[in-house]
Design an enzyme around this catalytic site. Structure first.
Site, PDB file in Angstrom:
ATOM      1  N   GLU A  34      60.793  28.758  22.737  1.00 23.13           N
ATOM      2  CA  GLU A  34      60.217  28.881  24.086  1.00 23.13           C
ATOM      3  C   GLU A  34      61.279  28.620  25.156  1.00 23.13           C
ATOM      4  OE1 GLU A  34      57.255  29.824  25.627  1.00 23.13           O
ATOM      5  OE2 GLU A  34      58.573  29.485  27.339  1.00 23.13           O
ATOM      6  N   LYS A  52      42.126  28.507  36.843  1.00 21.89           N
ATOM      7  CA  LYS A  52      40.736  28.096  36.601  1.00 21.89           C
ATOM      8  C   LYS A  52      40.467  26.704  37.158  1.00 21.89           C
ATOM      9  CE  LYS A  52      40.632  31.568  35.671  1.00 21.89           C
ATOM     10  NZ  LYS A  52      41.562  32.675  35.470  1.00 21.89           N
ATOM     11  N   GLY A 188      44.188  39.221  42.319  1.00 25.47           N
ATOM     12  CA  GLY A 188      43.942  39.251  43.765  1.00 25.47           C
ATOM     13  C   GLY A 188      42.588  38.654  44.123  1.00 25.47           C
ATOM     14  N   HIS A 448      14.542  28.792  26.419  1.00 25.04           N
ATOM     15  CA  HIS A 448      14.005  28.858  27.773  1.00 25.04           C
ATOM     16  C   HIS A 448      14.000  27.463  28.367  1.00 25.04           C
ATOM     17  CE1 HIS A 448      11.449  29.974  31.123  1.00 25.04           C
ATOM     18  NE2 HIS A 448      10.739  28.889  30.876  1.00 25.04           N
TER      19      HIS A 448
HETATM   20  P1  NAI Z   1      45.484  44.582  38.134  1.00 28.07           P
HETATM   21  O1  NAI Z   1      46.056  45.749  37.435  1.00 28.07           O
HETATM   22  O2  NAI Z   1      44.227  43.953  37.639  1.00 28.07           O
HETATM   23  O3  NAI Z   1      45.230  44.963  39.673  1.00 28.07           O
HETATM   24  C1  NAI Z   1      46.245  45.453  40.506  1.00 28.07           C
HETATM   25  C2  NAI Z   1      45.621  46.255  41.622  1.00 28.07           C
HETATM   26  O4  NAI Z   1      46.645  46.570  42.562  1.00 28.07           O
HETATM   27  C3  NAI Z   1      45.023  47.576  41.142  1.00 28.07           C
HETATM   28  O5  NAI Z   1      43.674  47.632  41.526  1.00 28.07           O
HETATM   29  C4  NAI Z   1      45.884  48.624  41.852  1.00 28.07           C
HETATM   30  O6  NAI Z   1      45.157  49.764  42.229  1.00 28.07           O
HETATM   31  C5  NAI Z   1      46.390  47.852  43.076  1.00 28.07           C
HETATM   32  N1  NAI Z   1      47.610  48.418  43.668  1.00 28.07           N
HETATM   33  C6  NAI Z   1      48.741  48.821  43.029  1.00 28.07           C
HETATM   34  N2  NAI Z   1      49.641  49.298  43.918  1.00 28.07           N
HETATM   35  C7  NAI Z   1      49.093  49.196  45.143  1.00 28.07           C
HETATM   36  C8  NAI Z   1      49.534  49.529  46.462  1.00 28.07           C
HETATM   37  N3  NAI Z   1      50.745  50.052  46.713  1.00 28.07           N
HETATM   38  N4  NAI Z   1      48.691  49.289  47.505  1.00 28.07           N
HETATM   39  C9  NAI Z   1      47.462  48.743  47.273  1.00 28.07           C
HETATM   40  N5  NAI Z   1      47.014  48.411  46.058  1.00 28.07           N
HETATM   41  C10 NAI Z   1      47.813  48.628  44.996  1.00 28.07           C
HETATM   42  O7  NAI Z   1      46.677  43.515  38.202  1.00 28.07           O
HETATM   43  P2  NAI Z   1      46.691  41.961  38.555  1.00 28.07           P
HETATM   44  O8  NAI Z   1      45.462  41.561  39.281  1.00 28.07           O
HETATM   45  O9  NAI Z   1      48.009  41.718  39.183  1.00 28.07           O
HETATM   46  O10 NAI Z   1      46.639  41.288  37.115  1.00 28.07           O
HETATM   47  C11 NAI Z   1      47.707  41.514  36.193  1.00 28.07           C
HETATM   48  C12 NAI Z   1      47.236  41.402  34.782  1.00 28.07           C
HETATM   49  O11 NAI Z   1      46.863  40.081  34.461  1.00 28.07           O
HETATM   50  C13 NAI Z   1      46.038  42.288  34.518  1.00 28.07           C
HETATM   51  O12 NAI Z   1      46.257  43.011  33.335  1.00 28.07           O
HETATM   52  C14 NAI Z   1      44.909  41.325  34.348  1.00 28.07           C
HETATM   53  O13 NAI Z   1      43.943  41.795  33.399  1.00 28.07           O
HETATM   54  C15 NAI Z   1      45.593  40.051  33.856  1.00 28.07           C
HETATM   55  N6  NAI Z   1      44.839  38.901  34.309  1.00 28.07           N
HETATM   56  C16 NAI Z   1      43.638  38.620  33.726  1.00 28.07           C
HETATM   57  C17 NAI Z   1      42.868  37.579  34.180  1.00 28.07           C
HETATM   58  C18 NAI Z   1      41.540  37.345  33.562  1.00 28.07           C
HETATM   59  O14 NAI Z   1      41.288  37.869  32.486  1.00 28.07           O
HETATM   60  N7  NAI Z   1      40.645  36.574  34.197  1.00 28.07           N
HETATM   61  C19 NAI Z   1      43.298  36.708  35.277  1.00 28.07           C
HETATM   62  C20 NAI Z   1      44.552  37.121  35.834  1.00 28.07           C
HETATM   63  C21 NAI Z   1      45.272  38.163  35.351  1.00 28.07           C
END
Ligand code: NAI
Length: 469
Positions: A34, A52, A188, A448
């Site tokens: 790591e 979280k 986001g 329930h």
């Molecule tokens: P994401 O892929 O979920 O969302 C990124 C968003 O940015 C998309 O909706 C895209 O359309 C938008 N975007 C891209 N370029 C843009 C631009 N120039 N202008 C405006 N909007 C634009 O990516 P995110 O949220 O950064 O997450 C990264 C990864 O981490 C994902 O694969 C996600 O599944 C994972 N993750 C999962 C979590 C969970 O399971 N609770 C929590 C945090 C992350």
């Protein structure tokens, strides 16, 4: 020379550490390398776990300020951000220490240093003080995860004070008055929610005309309305073309995707959350002959083997959803394969959860995907508004949606928007893992009064009729 390891795992995130533990449990001699000072990867150190802790704490703060009064509790909550961050830090420490303990317990050699593959069978580890050692390995597992991708086609400089990535949006020293979030995806909306609940005026600028791109459209639309009620502002169908530092903070320039005038808004802090990319830098993959695909992901076959015999890869660094539990599942399956068993991951039944308030969770296919695939399906829905427990808790927002094959009744997808959705989805994943039908879920007794009754009712709605609506 010491006996070679059966397995050297590079990276100790949920993919890597789980693979290491499972392999050790199956009798293999294992080391896990790591680069960070602590184990656990992005998830435990700067991702899932700290976010979280903040999501939970900020939700409690918001509830104390907004909904406690309706329960007959009158309080005027006061934010102590340092203490909230302290809670987050303690949570992270307990989790990363837990991995170190599990490594010891399972006799895994945890090695802090940067790993580089010299060739199949050899991993060189360089320590912080510059010294290095070479580990001999019968098998190597690349589990190096992902890193922030930035905005496609734009050169954004993260100063991590005013223009921040998710790594630093979990550690802002004070609540910004205004925040622009670029990207209406999972990160986001989760981190945007945290700062909005703590008092920031948050605007989300998203390229697509919906939030949470891959989510079921109906769920996405209803969810966005709830976030608007919570005070978030959305600029959808807007492509961000520039992010720059200004005297007071930072500015974001965007233009309508469908054409039109560009617009610029300023904020104290801009969070760029436009996705993540596989992390393979410095691993020596090109020299070792490990092939990457067109998106920079390590190419693997169905048994996680890369283009080089003896080198495997799992998690965010390979194709598929970037989810901690998908990486864990792959880690277990790979360890089983290396121990001579038949490890397997069912990619059709991996749940996905957004930990906002309310939570959004899904497993399987969306209605749009079923339509596109030409599959004849039926829909069963049930609102939390009609669930007794949800009413008692004042958590009536949202609904459960079950999608089942019209002919066979086999469940093809389940989507939940509502309190506890992330836990409720587990029974849907289990049902789908067993190829269950909506009738199976509807005929299963549910305690329930619980929120889980809404799952049962939605299943009833798909196969017959719900009772309580
Ligand atoms: P994401 O892929 O979920 O969302 C990124 C968003 O940015 C998309 O909706 C895209 O359309 C938008 N975007 C891209 N370029 C843009 C631009 N120039 N202008 C405006 N909007 C634009 O990516 P995110 O949220 O950064 O997450 C990264 C990864 O981490 C994902 O694969 C996600 O599944 C994972 N993750 C999962 C979590 C969970 O399971 N609770 C929590 C945090 C992350």
């Amino acid at each position: 020379m010491a006996d070679p390891y059966d397995l050297v795992v590079i990276g100790s995130g949920p993919g890597g550490y789980v693979c290491a533990i499972k392999a050790a449990q199956l009798g293999l001699k294992v080391a896990c390398v790591e680069k960070r000072k602590t184990y656990g990867g992005t998830c435990l150190n700067v991702g899932c776990i700290p976010s979280k802790a903040l999501l939970y704490a900020s939700e409690a703060f918001a509830e104390a300020g907004h909904s406690f009064a309706d329960l007959g509790i009158e309080v005027a909550p006061k934010l102590n951000l340092d203490r909230m961050m302290g809670h987050k830090d303690k949570t992270v420490k307990a989790n990363v220490d837990g991995i170190a303990y599990l490594f010891k317990k399972n006799r895994i050699d945890g090695i802090i240093g940067t790993g580089r593959i010299k060739s199949a069978g050899e991993v060189e580890v360089t320590k912080e003080d510059g010294s290095s050692q070479t580990l001999q390995a019968k098998a190597i597992c690349i589990a190096t995860g992902s890193e922030v991708a930035g905005i496609p086609g734009l050169d954004v400089t993260f100063d991590e004070t005013t223009i921040v990535s998710s790594d630093h949006a979990i550690a802002l020293p004070k609540v910004p008055k205004t925040m622009v979030v670029v990207g209406g995806g999972v990160i986001g909306l989760e981190l945007g929610s945290v700062w909005a609940r703590l008092g920031a005026d948050v605007t989300v600028v998203e390229f697509l005309d919906k939030v949470l791109g891959p989510m079921d459209q109906e769920v996405s639309t209803a969810f966005q309305k709830l976030l608007v009620k919570q005070g978030l502002t959305f600029r959808l169908g807007a492509k961000v073309t520039g992010v720059a530092k200004t005297r007071k903070g930072a500015s974001v320039t965007f233009e309508p995707v469908k054409g039109g005038e560009a617009e610029t808004i300023e904020a104290d802090v801009v969070l760029v959350a436009t996705g993540r990319k596989p992390y393979t830098e410095g691993l020596g993959l090109a020299d070792a002959g490990v092939a990457l695909d067109e998106r920079g992901r390590v190419e693997i076959d169905q048994h996680f083997k890369t283009s080089v015999d003896g080198i495997y890869a799992i998690g965010d660094v390979v194709k598929g959803a970037m989810l901690a539990h998908k990486a864990e599942d792959e880690g277990v399956a790979l360890a089983e394969i290396l121990a001579g068993q038949s490890g397997h991951v069912n990619y059709d039944a991996i749940p996905s959860v957004v930990y906002t308030s309310p939570e959004v969770a899904s497993v399987g296919r969306t209605e749009e995907e079923l339509k596109k695939a030409g599959i004849d399906y039926k829909v069963g829905k049930f609102p939390f508004m009609a669930n007794g427990r949800a009413r008692a808790m004042l958590k009536t927002d949202g609904f459960v949606k079950v999608l089942a094959d019209a002919r066979t009744d086999r469940v093809l997808g389940v989507h939940v928007l509502g309190a506890g959705a992330g836990d409720l989805i587990a029974e849907a994943a289990l049902l789908m893992e067993f190829g269950g039908a909506s009738e199976d879920l509807a005929r299963t007794s549910h305690a329930h009064p619980t929120l889980s009754e809404a799952m049962r009712e939605a299943a009833f709605a798909a196969f017959a009729k719900p009772i309580h609506i």
